[in-house]
Design a protein around this motif. Sequence first.
Motif, short mmCIF file in Angstrom:
data_model
loop_
_atom_site.label_atom_id
_atom_site.label_comp_id
_atom_site.label_asym_id
_atom_site.label_seq_id
_atom_site.Cartn_x
_atom_site.Cartn_y
_atom_site.Cartn_z
N ASP A 70 36.03 37.09 94.15
CA ASP A 70 37.15 36.18 94.35
C ASP A 70 38.34 36.87 95.03
N LEU A 71 38.46 38.18 94.83
CA LEU A 71 39.61 38.92 95.35
C LEU A 71 39.22 40.09 96.23
N LEU A 72 38.07 40.73 95.92
CA LEU A 72 37.66 41.93 96.63
C LEU A 72 36.52 41.63 97.60
N LYS A 73 36.36 42.48 98.61
CA LYS A 73 35.26 42.33 99.55
C LYS A 73 33.92 42.56 98.82
N TRP A 74 32.95 41.78 99.14
CA TRP A 74 31.63 41.97 98.53
C TRP A 74 30.81 43.02 99.29
N ASN A 75 31.21 43.32 100.54
CA ASN A 75 30.44 44.26 101.36
C ASN A 75 31.32 45.30 102.04
N GLY A 76 32.40 45.67 101.38
CA GLY A 76 33.30 46.68 101.94
C GLY A 76 34.25 47.19 100.89
N TRP A 77 35.32 47.83 101.34
CA TRP A 77 36.28 48.44 100.43
C TRP A 77 37.48 47.53 100.23
N GLY A 97 27.85 51.33 94.59
CA GLY A 97 29.20 51.86 94.57
C GLY A 97 29.77 51.81 95.97
N GLN A 98 30.29 52.96 96.43
CA GLN A 98 30.95 52.97 97.74
C GLN A 98 30.44 54.10 98.62
N THR A 99 29.17 54.49 98.48
CA THR A 99 28.62 55.46 99.42
C THR A 99 28.41 54.79 100.77
N LEU A 100 28.25 55.60 101.79
CA LEU A 100 27.95 55.07 103.12
C LEU A 100 26.67 54.24 103.09
N ASN A 101 25.66 54.74 102.40
CA ASN A 101 24.39 54.02 102.30
C ASN A 101 24.60 52.65 101.63
N ASP A 102 25.42 52.61 100.58
CA ASP A 102 25.68 51.36 99.88
C ASP A 102 26.26 50.30 100.82
N ILE A 103 27.32 50.66 101.53
CA ILE A 103 28.04 49.68 102.34
C ILE A 103 27.22 49.30 103.58
N TYR A 104 26.52 50.25 104.17
CA TYR A 104 25.67 49.94 105.32
C TYR A 104 24.56 48.98 104.91
N THR A 105 23.98 49.21 103.74
CA THR A 105 22.92 48.33 103.25
C THR A 105 23.45 46.92 103.01
N GLY A 143 34.53 50.40 87.75
CA GLY A 143 35.33 49.94 88.88
C GLY A 143 34.55 49.77 90.16
N GLY A 144 33.32 50.29 90.21
CA GLY A 144 32.50 50.14 91.40
C GLY A 144 32.90 51.03 92.56
N THR A 145 33.59 52.14 92.27
CA THR A 145 34.08 53.02 93.34
C THR A 145 33.26 54.31 93.47
N ALA A 146 32.16 54.44 92.75
CA ALA A 146 31.38 55.68 92.77
C ALA A 146 30.91 56.02 94.18
N VAL A 147 31.00 57.29 94.54
CA VAL A 147 30.52 57.75 95.85
C VAL A 147 29.41 58.79 95.67
N SER A 148 28.62 58.60 94.62
CA SER A 148 27.53 59.52 94.33
C SER A 148 26.20 58.81 94.14
N ILE A 178 43.27 54.81 103.98
CA ILE A 178 42.21 55.47 104.73
C ILE A 178 40.83 54.92 104.37
N ALA A 179 40.63 54.56 103.09
CA ALA A 179 39.32 54.05 102.67
C ALA A 179 38.92 52.78 103.41
N TYR A 180 39.91 52.01 103.90
CA TYR A 180 39.62 50.78 104.63
C TYR A 180 39.09 51.05 106.04
N LEU A 181 39.24 52.28 106.53
CA LEU A 181 38.82 52.59 107.90
C LEU A 181 37.31 52.49 108.09
#
Length: 615
Positions: free
Chosen positions: A42-49, A143-151, A192-197, A465-468
């Motif tokens: 409702d407030l956050l991106k479902w496929n980004g930061w 979480g927020q790894t590159l693989n996560d968001i690309y997928t 929080g869904g921010t893990a990068v591991s 920066i995380a939004y970049l």
Amino acid sequence: MTSAESGGALQSSIDRSRTHNQEKQKFEGIIVKSAVPKYRQDLLKWNGWGYKDSSFEVQEEPEIKVWFSGDRYPIAGKVLPHFKKWVKETFDVVLENPHTAQDVLTEDQYPKPIITEEHLQDIANLNISYSLEGIDRLIRAHGQTLNDIYTLRYGMFKRIPDIVLWPRCHEDVVRIVQLASRLDLVVLVFGGGTAVSGAVECPADERRTIISLDTSQMNRIMWVDKDNLVACFESGIVGQDLERELRVLGYTTGHEPDSYEFSSLGGWVATRASGMKKNVYGNIEDLLVHARMVTPKGVLEKNGQVPRMSCGPDFHHVVLGSEGTLGVITEVILKIRPLPKCKKYGSVVFPNFEMGVRTMREVAKRRCQPASIRLMDNEQFQFGLILKPDAGRFHAFLDIFKKFYITKIKGYGFNTLCVMTLLFEGEEDEVKDQEKKVYGIASQFGGFPAGESNGERGYTLTFVIAYLRDIALKYRIVAESFETSVPWDRVLCLCSNVKRKISDECQKRSIRYFLVSCRVTQTYDAGCVVYFYFGFNHRDISDPIHTFHEIECAARDEIIANGGSISHHHGVGKLRQKWYPDTVSQVGVGLFNATKKELDPQNIFATNNLIKSKL
């Protein structure tokens, strides 16, 4: 002392205790209005930061302009005139040619939940809110790894949770874990869904029903103890909510990781997190007084909330860094501090990176670190300039003057200089004393002050920066950051060698357009923390995520070869699992396995973080 005097002293003590308890009662059970709602989409991106209304946008008509949307950050609503030229020169990217991501998925595109009617009924009988909706399950599969968001943008995970549960309190978690143990279900904790591991990704080969236990509704402040300067929180509370409510009462924990807008307290403890202001307030292990964790064997907690006790091995260090493998952290008691009376930013320009590192070493040696001290290399300094909005002719003139002063009068090369950003917090006289010491040390190594506004801008840009990465993916650039800790005497060679290694790996793969930069973010007596940022144009690469992973692994090998750690505060998860045994030794792996077998004999918490469970 007479009996009457003794009785009077006792009564006085009782009265003080009663007053203290009454004062404490005022701050019990504070209901927190969460910045992150139950239904995150409702407030956050479902496929980004981050927030839906906050992102880097490209306006194509009547001419290409880049700006930042929303109104949540200082950069919001402002055009970034240097962005277009920089991405063209650095990555050979033209902003007229975006790579479109997939839109919101339909329900039949999500993997079907693996759950029997009987198990679903047993879960429903818990009277705990749950969801089988595909979008709810997908959001908690990553979480927020590159693989996560690309997928999320271009594919789909092989496995996602089968059902999401939102417990409201510690007792709800106990009942969920007991049910999972009885029915042999898997519980994966989502904060929080921010893990990068890769920590919250579902094991692809897991055939049992996977419950995603979302702690977001466990976000109360249980109590605040002003006398002892401690406070108890439920583990699902998000960093920005925790700090906002404490500030109203005149306090702070001082724990401010880059992700604090969205990351949860339970996640901080589970990953051994560190904040930008750790020099004054400490890392999460320094702030932790007491933790409560629900395991399949029962609740792990210590009896008492004293500041320290000598009672054998500290079980808090089983909870800290456990990364969801042993149980669910439900409540945490942290140290708090009165809000600082003085807060001041600063910045220093150095002729090169080495002089900046030597300054940081000397500051750490003299133990006069401000709340935050961070050093950007030249690549990151120049990258930061593209995020500078158009501020009008007068400010443009000032920028030209500053550049002239730095390069012509001071003699610093524009392609070698670097910048240190500073944040001072404390009593006014303490801040003045720290400023004098830090700027004095910097001057010994060729540094000179560059102003408060630059320091504040550098500090607050951290949250933007995380939004970049979202706009980078849109234009076929894959990028990620990774961190390490390293002894002081190896900082310069590690930074140089890792950059060279990444460059060599890119050349092997004919990657022409890439960027690698670094910054020193935290200091200790014996060493510091180094962040690397790496990205490349993947226009001619068939599997960019695999390629990125190969290069990052080579960089991590180089980090370890140069004396660095596998992580300072991001944790191990699945992403850095291969280096864990050599880091802790086979005896250490055996000790972890024994702990896992004792607390979770059925592997209910089947995250496969740290090591792949063989239970």
